[in-house]
Scaffold this motif. Structure first.
Motif, PDB file in Angstrom:
ATOM      1  N   UNK A 751      61.634  32.065  53.764  1.00 15.73           N
ATOM      2  CA  UNK A 751      61.859  33.423  54.262  1.00 15.73           C
ATOM      3  C   UNK A 751      63.214  33.938  53.804  1.00 15.73           C
ATOM      4  N   UNK A 752      63.303  35.245  53.799  1.00 15.24           N
ATOM      5  CA  UNK A 752      64.563  35.918  53.534  1.00 15.24           C
ATOM      6  C   UNK A 752      65.356  35.930  54.849  1.00 15.24           C
ATOM      7  N   UNK A 753      66.525  35.275  54.931  1.00 17.92           N
ATOM      8  CA  UNK A 753      67.246  35.196  56.204  1.00 17.92           C
ATOM      9  C   UNK A 753      67.730  36.544  56.712  1.00 17.92           C
ATOM     10  N   UNK A 754      67.781  37.570  55.841  1.00 20.92           N
ATOM     11  CA  UNK A 754      68.231  38.884  56.312  1.00 20.92           C
ATOM     12  C   UNK A 754      67.089  39.731  56.866  1.00 20.92           C
ATOM     13  N   UNK A 755      65.893  39.497  56.356  1.00 23.26           N
ATOM     14  CA  UNK A 755      64.772  40.321  56.808  1.00 23.26           C
ATOM     15  C   UNK A 755      63.758  39.543  57.624  1.00 23.26           C
ATOM     16  N   UNK A 756      63.725  38.211  57.438  1.00 13.60           N
ATOM     17  CA  UNK A 756      62.712  37.404  58.096  1.00 13.60           C
ATOM     18  C   UNK A 756      61.382  37.423  57.393  1.00 13.60           C
ATOM     19  N   UNK A 757      61.283  38.132  56.297  1.00  9.29           N
ATOM     20  CA  UNK A 757      60.020  38.206  55.550  1.00  9.29           C
ATOM     21  C   UNK A 757      59.851  36.969  54.676  1.00  9.29           C
ATOM     22  N   UNK A 758      58.594  36.589  54.479  1.00  7.46           N
ATOM     23  CA  UNK A 758      58.311  35.454  53.615  1.00  7.46           C
ATOM     24  C   UNK A 758      58.618  35.821  52.173  1.00  7.46           C
ATOM     25  N   UNK A 759      59.164  34.854  51.444  1.00  6.63           N
ATOM     26  CA  UNK A 759      59.436  35.030  50.018  1.00  6.63           C
ATOM     27  C   UNK A 759      58.904  33.812  49.283  1.00  6.63           C
ATOM     28  N   UNK A 775      51.733  31.669  63.770  1.00  7.00           N
ATOM     29  CA  UNK A 775      52.888  32.573  63.905  1.00  7.00           C
ATOM     30  C   UNK A 775      53.645  32.755  62.597  1.00  7.00           C
ATOM     31  N   UNK A 776      53.251  32.039  61.547  1.00 11.84           N
ATOM     32  CA  UNK A 776      53.992  32.125  60.283  1.00 11.84           C
ATOM     33  C   UNK A 776      53.650  33.421  59.553  1.00 11.84           C
ATOM     34  N   UNK A 777      54.629  34.018  58.878  1.00  3.65           N
ATOM     35  CA  UNK A 777      54.330  35.211  58.070  1.00  3.65           C
ATOM     36  C   UNK A 777      53.446  34.839  56.876  1.00  3.65           C
ATOM     37  N   UNK A 778      52.764  35.843  56.341  1.00  3.57           N
ATOM     38  CA  UNK A 778      51.914  35.598  55.182  1.00  3.57           C
ATOM     39  C   UNK A 778      52.783  35.136  54.008  1.00  3.57           C
ATOM     40  N   UNK A 779      52.317  34.162  53.266  1.00  7.01           N
ATOM     41  CA  UNK A 779      53.116  33.663  52.144  1.00  7.01           C
ATOM     42  C   UNK A 779      53.305  34.732  51.084  1.00  7.01           C
TER      43      UNK A 779
END
Length: 797
Positions: A751-759, A775-779
């Motif tokens: 994840x991107x630590x600033x946005x919380x979005x998966x990368x 609960x995990x974001x989509x890859x």
């Protein structure tokens, strides 16, 4: 004269016996006859008086035995069968054989006769009552011999009691030397021989009698004098023990070896006389040195907390009255190596805190500061200090010769003894080398003896602490230190003190929020003003700026309070308290929002047990410190599920960041996988660190008993973490090679630590994060832009 008259005169002369002159001895024989008759008369009177005296004596004795020997006056012999003899309860370390403490009124351990060596029985009987197996309870010849010996000595020089009589006197009668007691002893001795066998009487005797140095019975005597159980002794040791009951202190082989050797030789001669040993055996043993090999004293100072806790548990289970007679062997969970490491780490850490904060001898005060303090003390203090309470004072006079210092408390003045202080003057230096004039000290008022004009004082203990260690696998309390200089019976802060955990409480409701799917590690929340900061007075922000949006990992690592309050709001007070209860927090928790910042007092053991749930895959198992009590293992409840394994692992993962880059960064020095959380209460009154490895959980608390602040900068990270690190380094070397086990259902994403979005994996600055199932974001499939460095500040530190 006529012829007829002459004839009569001749007849009379012939008939009358001739009288002997006195010189012929006739008078002496008459005297002897008279003397014989008088002697016979006197003998008759003497015999009559003797008979009357004997009858009177018999009557007197009969009356004595009738009065003193009435069943109503005599103890019931059946009480011997119900008798609970005082004996030692032995407390052992986890290895099952190292003695760490004893609980007793009388130091005695019962041993059945069949386990006693025959040579000991022979020696005791030969020395104390050679005809024991022949008489019926009384040795009349011995009693008469003792009577005349005492008569000659003019005092009580020796006794004529048999072993049976000694058993009666010890168990059923008092030790007073009265006619009543002696009559009852004689009666009961005969009855006891008809009630018990010789072997039973002998077993009672050997387990009861006093052998000196506070030891009762042959087992404790053997352990003390020879360092071995009584089953393992030989003739040399047996002949020493057999000689002691006559006068245990006077014949002690430790205090009086020459007398003990003489008494041993007497016992050996008696054994030869009774044909129990040969003359050559007696000569061989007589020529040997006394075989003294004293056992080491219990590890009482090292493990005093365990001994105190075991005593409390026994009282709760069996009652105070039963405690002296239990005679149990209690095996604890105390790991001696870890206990040494824990005590050393805590006491060294507290001494370092003393140095940093100049707890003692304290800072000398300026004249104005001294006057201000004296006025303040005079206003706040009554006429005389209360014993046991801590007071501030000023050193006004030092006397090196007396080893004391005078301390002004405002309206009162007291005298402080400094040479006996183990913490601040362990080398016994003169007071002038320890304390300065006009310096401020904290002292405890002591009860003053009647008529003593000067108030006695002692130094207050300074900062205190606690450290408790649990085994993750079985939740045994492997080490436990309840304070500096702890002794048996002292207050054990590790399991009794309730102190505010501060931020160390946060992982509990973070775990509830994770399991309830109210938050995920990818969630970002604002570090911005929150109402709880205003009315809880959590911190004075000063020049610290709010940090804006933060991920939960960073927020927990840096102990950001505003974000913690927002997480707590999502969970709620009831859910938080319910989970805390399932995790072993038994202290009463407030329903107030202040619970978010750990404002409710909890015990160090409770905190260790709760964090062991994270380390142990979500299972709660009640901590235990006793493995076995007597012949039976200790019962304990089955393990229960407090959290899911996945939630436990995610919390553990978050807490590793506290160590890697947060408030507990000092704990990273141990190397290996470590997770934990610091805690600091308002005004630095309490400092905590609860940390764990895959093997051990250790909770450290530091604070003053009277809730004084520890001092500027003394947070959990500074005051408690170094103690934890010192312990773990001694205990494990490093924190262990294996990592925390990962449950199969845990999901990992970058994840991107600033946005919380998966990368996508490989994205610059990406952070690998763990999630509960669902609960995990989509890859993500494409790399994201490097977010750059993100500077965070710490609320707690």
């Amino acid at each position: 004269m006529t012829k007829e008259a002459e004839t009569k005169s001749r007849v009379t002369e012939k008939a009358a016996p001739a009288r002997r002159p006195a010189s012929a001895g006739g008078g002496g024989e008459d005297a002897r006859r008279r003397a014989l008759r008088i002697g016979l008369r006197v003998s008759k009177w003497i015999g009559l008086f003797a008979l009357l005296g004997a009858l009177a004596g018999i009557g007197f004795l009969a009356a004595l035995f009738a009065v003193y020997g009435a069943d109503a006056e005599l103890p019931d012999l059946r009480s011997l069968q119900r008798l609970k003899t005082k004996q030692v309860t032995r407390v052992l370390a986890a290895d099952g054989h190292t003695l760490i403490g004893e609980i007793y009124d009388e130091r005695r351990s019962l041993v059945p006769l069949e386990r006693l060596p025959k040579v000991l029985v022979d020696a005791v009987v030969a020395a104390e009552d050679a005809r024991f197996f022949e008489h019926e309870g009384l040795n009349l010849l011995g009693m008469m011999r003792a009577f005349f010996a005492n008569l000659r000595a003019g005092r009580y020089a020796q006794g004529g009691s048999t072993i049976t009589q000694q058993v009666v006197k010890t168990f059923l009668l008092s030790s007073e030397r009265t006619l009543r007691r002696k009559v009852q002893e004689v009666i009961l001795a005969r009855r006891l021989e008809q009630t018990l066998t010789k072997e039973q009487i002998l077993e009672l005797y050997l387990n009861q009698i006093y052998f000196g140095h506070g030891r009762y019975g042959v087992q404790e005597a053997s352990r003390f004098y020879f360092g071995k159980d009584v089953e393992k002794i030989g003739l040399a040791e047996a002949s020493i023990l057999a000689g002691l009951p006559q006068s245990p202190e006077r014949l002690s082989p430790i205090k009086h070896p020459r007398r003990a050797k003489e008494r041993q030789r007497y016992v050996l001669r008696q054994m030869v006389k009774t044909k129990k040993i040969s003359s050559s055996e007696a000569e061989r043993v007589s020529g040997l040195d006394l075989p003294i090999g004293r056992t080491s004293e219990p590890e009482g100072a090292l493990c005093s907390e365990y001994v105190t806790a075991v005593r409390q548990r026994l009282v709760a289970r069996f009652g105070q009255a039963a405690l002296p007679t239990l005679g149990l062997t209690v095996v604890t969970t105390c790991d001696l190596r870890l206990q040494r490491a824990a005590r050393k780490a805590l006491e060294e850490g507290l001494r370092e805190l003393d140095k940093r904060q100049r707890t003692f001898p304290g800072r000398p005060l300026s004249p104005s500061a001294r006057q201000a303090l004296l006025k303040e003390l005079a206003r706040s203090q009554g006429e005389r200090p209360v014993p046991g309470r801590v007071y501030r004072g000023i050193v006004t006079r030092i006397d090196d010769q007396a080893g004391t210092a005078m301390v002004s408390l405002g309206l009162a003045e007291g005298e402080m003894d400094l040479q006996g202080d183990r913490r601040y003057n362990p080398r016994g230096l003169p007071p002038s080398k320890v304390v300065s004039l006009q310096s401020m000290v904290h002292v405890v008022a002591m009860p003053a003896p009647k008529g003593q004009p000067v108030l006695p004082l002692r130094l207050a203990s300074g900062p205190q602490g606690a450290l408790v260690v649990l085994d993750v696998a079985n939740r045994e309390i492997r080490a436990m230190v309840g304070g500096y200089g702890q002794r048996v019976g002292d207050f054990n802060r590790a399991i009794e003190a309730q102190r505010q955990p501060g931020s160390a409480f946060k992982p509990i409701y973070y775990a509830a929020a994770l399991e309830d799917r109210k938050i995920t590690p990818a969630l970002r929340l604002p570090d911005s003003p929150h109402p709880c900061e205003n009315w809880l007075n959590i911190r004075a922000r000063g020049d610290k700026a709010y940090l804006g949006q933060l991920g939960l990992r960073a927020a927990l690592a840096k102990s950001v309070n505003s974000i913690a309050c927002r997480v707590y709001e999502r969970v709620g007070n009831q859910r938080t308290r319910e989970l805390a209860l399932r995790m072993g927090i038994r202290s009463s928790l407030t329903e107030h929002l202040s619970l978010a910042l750990g404002a409710s007092g909890v015990r160090p053991l409770e905190m260790a047990g709760a964090f062991a749930v994270f380390a142990g895959g979500g299972k709660y198992l009640e901590p235990r410190m006793v493995r076995q009590m007597g012949s039976l293992p200790e019962d304990r409840p089955e393990a229960s599920t407090a959290l899911s394994p996945e939630a436990s692992y995610v919390v553990t993962s978050l807490l590793t960041s506290v160590v890697r880059s947060g408030t507990g960064a000092r704990a990273a020095k141990v190397g290996g996988p470590v997770a934990g959380k610091t805690g600091t209460s308002n005004q630095n009154r309490d400092a905590w660190f609860v940390g764990y490895t895959p093997e051990l959980v250790a909770a450290v608390w530091v604070g003053h008993d009277d809730y004084r602040p520890l001092g500027p900068g003394e947070t959990g990270g500074r005051a408690a973490v170094p103690i934890w690190v010192s312990f773990v380094k001694q205990a494990l070397g490093k924190a262990g090679g294996r990592d925390f086990p990962v449950p199969p259902a845990v999901v990992f994403r970058h994840v991107d630590p600033q946005t919380g979005h998966a990368v996508a994996e490989g994205t610059p600055g990406a952070q690998r994060e763990c999630f509960l199932p669902g609960t995990a974001p989509e890859p993500a499939t494409s790399p994201a832009v490097d977010p750059g460095d993100h500077v965070m500040q710490d609320d707690e530190e």
